[in-house]
Design an enzyme around this catalytic site. Structure first.
Site, PDB file in Angstrom:
ATOM      1  N   GLY A  57      23.661  26.856   4.276  1.00 45.09           N
ATOM      2  CA  GLY A  57      25.077  26.708   4.590  1.00 45.09           C
ATOM      3  C   GLY A  57      25.287  25.918   5.865  1.00 45.09           C
ATOM      4  N   ALA A  67      36.552  30.915  12.707  1.00 45.85           N
ATOM      5  CA  ALA A  67      35.494  29.999  13.133  1.00 45.85           C
ATOM      6  C   ALA A  67      34.734  30.491  14.356  1.00 45.85           C
ATOM      7  CB  ALA A  67      36.107  28.619  13.414  1.00 45.85           C
ATOM      8  N   ASP A  86      31.221  34.320   7.988  1.00 44.98           N
ATOM      9  CA  ASP A  86      32.169  35.109   7.200  1.00 44.98           C
ATOM     10  C   ASP A  86      31.504  36.079   6.236  1.00 44.98           C
ATOM     11  OD1 ASP A  86      33.969  33.538   8.501  1.00 44.98           O
ATOM     12  OD2 ASP A  86      34.687  32.463   6.743  1.00 44.98           O
ATOM     13  N   VAL A 128      21.799  27.220  -3.479  1.00 43.15           N
ATOM     14  CA  VAL A 128      20.886  28.361  -3.393  1.00 43.15           C
ATOM     15  C   VAL A 128      21.322  29.410  -4.402  1.00 43.15           C
ATOM     16  CG1 VAL A 128      20.071  30.238  -1.917  1.00 43.15           C
ATOM     17  CG2 VAL A 128      20.293  27.926  -0.995  1.00 43.15           C
ATOM     18  N   GLU A 187      50.575  27.895   8.606  1.00 42.01           N
ATOM     19  CA  GLU A 187      50.370  26.477   8.894  1.00 42.01           C
ATOM     20  C   GLU A 187      50.663  25.607   7.679  1.00 42.01           C
ATOM     21  OE1 GLU A 187      47.059  26.791  12.462  1.00 42.01           O
ATOM     22  OE2 GLU A 187      46.365  26.743  10.382  1.00 42.01           O
ATOM     23  N   GLY A 240      28.244  25.296   7.500  1.00 42.11           N
ATOM     24  CA  GLY A 240      29.531  25.519   8.151  1.00 42.11           C
ATOM     25  C   GLY A 240      29.360  25.623   9.663  1.00 42.11           C
ATOM     26  N   PHE A 241      30.316  26.250  10.323  1.00 41.74           N
ATOM     27  CA  PHE A 241      30.259  26.359  11.779  1.00 41.74           C
ATOM     28  C   PHE A 241      28.989  27.058  12.244  1.00 41.74           C
ATOM     29  CE2 PHE A 241      34.928  26.083  11.134  1.00 41.74           C
ATOM     30  CZ  PHE A 241      35.166  24.978  11.940  1.00 41.74           C
ATOM     31  N   GLY A 242      28.652  28.179  11.606  1.00 42.15           N
ATOM     32  CA  GLY A 242      27.491  28.943  12.031  1.00 42.15           C
ATOM     33  C   GLY A 242      26.188  28.257  11.702  1.00 42.15           C
TER      34      GLY A 242
END
Length: 430
Positions: free
Chosen positions: A10, A315, A304, A78, A171, A12-14
């Site tokens: 993954g 995030a 998450d 995966v 938003e 993403g941010f992490g």
């Protein structure tokens, strides 16, 4: 002697934080993702509302990591884990399967939308979690305006509903209102902007539940001034192609419905839990060691998909967890022990309009243009790459000054919709 193998699932941010944090480590790092790009998800709704081009919030992994010689990218999905043999099962783009070995595994698979047991709603109320879904939604929104021009009942096509009044829903509703009443004002002369109906609804008592009461009220008042009808304490009972019905029997007519109401952990959280004998919570998140985000001695999970002291699925926790896991791995490689993880709460933010946002930062309660400046500064700082930062900042300034948007284009050919192919493709992607 071969180098220590770190596999990160993954980007993403992490996950990307782990990979970049290991830049100078004596290790070979492999990033596995089913897309070839990182996604700045907090700005996804701005792609959906034609404000930003998709590429401005989705730089390619290989471009980001081009100078990190110990980092490798593998495009694939995966499908499982063999923690006894220390292998990850991956389906490749050409249909083949591959086993990727590791010494240390980090899983940062994120989350997906939750329809609370009503997955059939996705057909009429698509989610917005991926770049592909955002681009599809942009086409759907713009097609609604184009259809209204020639329709006998234009108001029917100019009715929109956003389910979920958290930051994403607020938003999205605010940007949709600006798109309808300002950005398209001079382009759709056949449409009266006053005919546009936008409904934001949620089962909770307030918009922006995590925020303080004054900021919640500010957001609600501003949305209503933009022409958004706010419905709280309104739980959805059913959704169809022409609108939705609440449990109280209220009917909201809307030809375009957007789902922003809930998320659940990626299915990989359950698979990792089964492979490691670890428990998951009621949201499907895997429970990790709060000191170092570990599941076992050589397996970590972040973002998450994890429950770490019930931190919110935004995030900032993922970013901090990614940086911490990189420090833990480097410390282990050097025969040291890293300090325990400690989360620094930087607050929550949400934008309402081009010149207004709310920010709840510890004891600071910011709103209006000051809140917008804080919101913009944080989002620009978290974007990956200076080119993207400059491009996004320029688009925001252009929109603020002129009301115009960068990407008001529909990608699906009209004949595809006449044959039903566009709808079928949308259903498959949802």
């Amino acid at each position: 002697m071969s180098k220590h193998r770190v596999v990160v699932v993954g980007g993403g941010f992490g996950g990307l934080g782990v990979v970049r944090g290991l830049k100078r480590a004596d290790a070979e790092v492999t990033l596995i993702d089913r897309t070839n790009h990182h996604l700045f998800q907090p700005l996804l709704y701005q792609v959906a509302t034609a404000l930003l081009p998709a590429g401005d919030i989705a730089p390619a992994f290989r471009a980001i990591l081009r100078r990190q010689r110990n980092a490798h990218v593998l495009l694939g999905e995966v499908t499982g884990f063999d923690t006894a043999a220390k292998r990850v099962h991956v389906d490749l783009p050409d249909g083949r399967s591959r086993q990727v070995g590791y010494d240390t595994l980090v899983v940062a698979a994120g989350s997906r939308d939750s329809y609370f047991g009503h997955d059939e709603w996705a057909e009429s109320a698509p989610p917005m979690k991926t770049l592909e879904q955002a681009v599809d939604l942009r086409s759907k929104l713009l097609r609604a305006f184009e259809t209204a021009v020639a329709a006998e009942d234009a108001k029917q096509w100019l009715s929109f509903a956003v389910v979920g009044a958290g930051p994403t829903g607020v938003e999205l509703a605010g940007q949709l209102a600006d798109l309808a009443r300002r950005a398209l004002k001079g382009q759709f002369r056949e449409i009266d902007p006053r005919d546009v109906r936008i409904t934001l609804m949620d089962a909770v008592p307030h918009v922006l539940p995590p925020f303080s009461a004054p900021l919640r009220e500010h957001a609600r008042v501003k949305l209503e001034r933009l022409g958004v009808t706010v419905m709280t304490n309104a739980m959805v009972e059913s959704i169809d192609a022409e609108g939705l019905t609440t449990k109280d029997g209220d009917r909201v007519e809307a030809r375009t419905i957007i789902w922003a109401a809930g998320v659940q952990a990626s299915p990989l959280a359950r698979k990792l839990a089964e492979a490691t004998g670890t428990e998951t919570d009621r949201k499907g998140r895997i429970v990790v060691n709060p000191a170092d985000c570990s599941v076992t001695d050589d397996v970590f999970a972040i973002g998450d998909m994890v429950n770490l002291n019930d931190l919110p699925g935004i995030a900032e926790p993922a970013i901090q967890e990614g940086h911490h896991v990189a420090r833990v791995i480097k410390a282990r490689l050097n025969g040291r022990r890293a300090k325990p993880f400690k989360y620094l709460d930087l607050g929550t933010m949400a934008t309402i309009s081009p010149g207004d946002a709310v920010a709840d930062i510890r004891k600071l309660r910011l709103k209006g243009i000051i809140g917008k400046a804080a919101w913009a500064g944080v989002h620009i700082a978290f974007l990956v790459g200076w080119r993207n930062r400059v491009a996004v900042l320029a688009q925001w300034a252009w929109n603020l000054l002129t009301g115009r948007r960068a990407q008001p284009i529909i990608l699906e050919p009209m004949r595809a919709f006449e044959r039903g192919e566009g709808l079928a493709a949308g259903n498959r992607k949802a």
